[in-house]
Write an enzyme that holds these catalytic residues in place. Structure first.
Site, PDB file in Angstrom:
ATOM      1  N   THR A  30       0.790  -1.225   0.000  1.00 54.50           N
ATOM      2  CA  THR A  30       0.000   0.000   0.000  1.00 54.50           C
ATOM      3  C   THR A  30       0.829   1.284   0.000  1.00 54.50           C
ATOM      4  OG1 THR A  30      -0.145  -0.124   2.420  1.00 54.50           O
ATOM      5  CG2 THR A  30      -1.954  -1.085   1.145  1.00 54.50           C
ATOM      6  N   LEU A  71       8.974  -1.015  -0.629  1.00 56.54           N
ATOM      7  CA  LEU A  71       7.709  -1.163   0.085  1.00 56.54           C
ATOM      8  C   LEU A  71       7.918  -0.861   1.559  1.00 56.54           C
ATOM      9  CD1 LEU A  71       4.718  -2.141  -0.061  1.00 56.54           C
ATOM     10  CD2 LEU A  71       5.563  -4.411   0.534  1.00 56.54           C
ATOM     11  N   ILE A  72       7.138   0.087   2.118  1.00 57.83           N
ATOM     12  CA  ILE A  72       7.282   0.423   3.535  1.00 57.83           C
ATOM     13  C   ILE A  72       6.028   0.129   4.336  1.00 57.83           C
ATOM     14  CG2 ILE A  72       9.006   2.198   3.064  1.00 57.83           C
ATOM     15  CD1 ILE A  72       6.763   4.274   3.641  1.00 57.83           C
ATOM     16  N   SER A  73       4.919  -0.204   3.654  1.00 56.78           N
ATOM     17  CA  SER A  73       3.697  -0.522   4.387  1.00 56.78           C
ATOM     18  C   SER A  73       2.800  -1.385   3.507  1.00 56.78           C
ATOM     19  CB  SER A  73       2.952   0.753   4.803  1.00 56.78           C
ATOM     20  OG  SER A  73       1.870   0.449   5.666  1.00 56.78           O
ATOM     21  N   SER A  74       2.022  -2.243   4.162  1.00 59.31           N
ATOM     22  CA  SER A  74       1.150  -3.142   3.412  1.00 59.31           C
ATOM     23  C   SER A  74      -0.054  -3.516   4.258  1.00 59.31           C
ATOM     24  CB  SER A  74       1.914  -4.405   2.991  1.00 59.31           C
ATOM     25  OG  SER A  74       2.304  -5.148   4.136  1.00 59.31           O
TER      26      SER A  74
END
Length: 309
Positions: A68, A75-78
């Site tokens: 996300t 990628l730092i957030s999901s």
């Protein structure tokens, strides 16, 4: 999505099934990234193309993790895989009236599930990134939930809201922060990703002080790392190890869990001697003196220290 999770045995508790049925996941992932031939592509709810909007909505209710938030191509957030979230929530073993701390606010979806189950006032979620906490707060409000969302260092917990009956981390760790154990009530459960597994600790007060101890769950788990903490050890294995070991998920787990204490060759000898042990044969103990991982027995011959955060 919920029917599929239930059919697979991921939702044995009716209270958690009700939470997943009630909380609309699409409100928490107004956009996310999918991999294509040209690299990452963003799907979002406001796309002018109806077919693309349908792909976004269909993906929002797939039982899969969704990336996300990207920063500098990383990628730092999901949003975690829902069935894995259900497994972690079940392992947390909450009861009505419990107070829970979540480390890693992400999209806010997991906090909404907790708030549906326990009530807004009994849920606190923490993230280091103010953009993530602001976004999570907005998603939660849109879905009708208002747990406390705190911008801060998750490794420090949230002492002003302690004690907690459950602490749930949705980011990978090199070890268990002492602050969490200190902020947990006696009998509390701590569920957290460590190495490539999920450890489930029970907190107890003993004559020697507070102790958190418990095994890993059998499943694998891969999460974005806790920002601000040292990276979990995972060195490149020695070239002499056989390919069948290097490609084995269980051996890679042992390598990650023991990276600060065992050489790859020592880890391989242990893995072979113990007949490729599953994750749930391993565990972690945290005391005031330190913390260590173990195989089969916390006081047995196969123990090694974990780094402190």
């Amino acid at each position: 999505m919920v029917r599929g999770m239930a059919a697979a045995g991921a939702l044995p508790d009716p209270a958690w099934r009700a939470a997943f049925e009630a909380v609309p996941r699409h409100l928490f992932v107004p956009y996310y990234y999918v991999e294509g031939s040209g690299g990452s592509r963003r799907l979002w709810s406001g796309d002018p193309d109806p077919e693309t909007r349908w792909r976004w909505l269909d993906g929002a209710y797939a039982d899969t993790a969704l990336g996300t938030r990207m920063r500098d191509g990383r990628l730092i957030s999901s949003s975690s895989q829902p069935s894995l979230m259900a497994l972690m929530l079940a392992a947390l073993d909450v009861r009505d009236g419990d107070r829970v701390l979540e480390i890693g606010a992400g999209t806010g979806y997991n906090a909404a599930l907790l708030a549906h189950r326990l009530g807004d006032g009994r849920v606190t979620t923490v993230d280091l990134d103010p953009e993530i906490t602001e976004s999570a707060r907005n998603h939660l409000a849109a879905a009708g939930y208002r747990p406390l969302v705190v911008t801060g260092d998750g490794a420090r917990g949230c002492p002003q809201r302690a004690p907690f009956d459950g602490i749930l981390a949705t980011c990978a760790l090199p070890s268990v922060p002492r602050a969490w154990v200190a902020q947990a009530a006696p009998g509390a459960r701590i569920v957290a990703p460590l190495a490539t597994g999920l450890v489930s600790l029970r907190v107890a007060d003993t004559p020697d002080g507070r102790v958190a101890r418990g095994p890993f769950l059998a499943t694998s788990a891969f999460f974005v790392a806790l920002r601000g903490a040292p990276a979990a050890g995972s060195p490149e294995p020695a070239a002499g190890l056989p390919p069948h070991a290097l490609s084995n998920d269980l051996f890679r787990f042992l390598l990650a869990l023991s990276a600060e204490a065992l050489t790859p060759e020592e880890a391989y000898r242990l893995w072979r001697h113990e007949r490729r042990p599953r994750r749930d044969r391993f565990g972690v103990t945290v005391t005031r003196e330190g913390q260590w991982a173990w195989l089969d027995d916390p006081r047995g011959p196969h123990v090694w220290p974990l780094p402190e955060i």
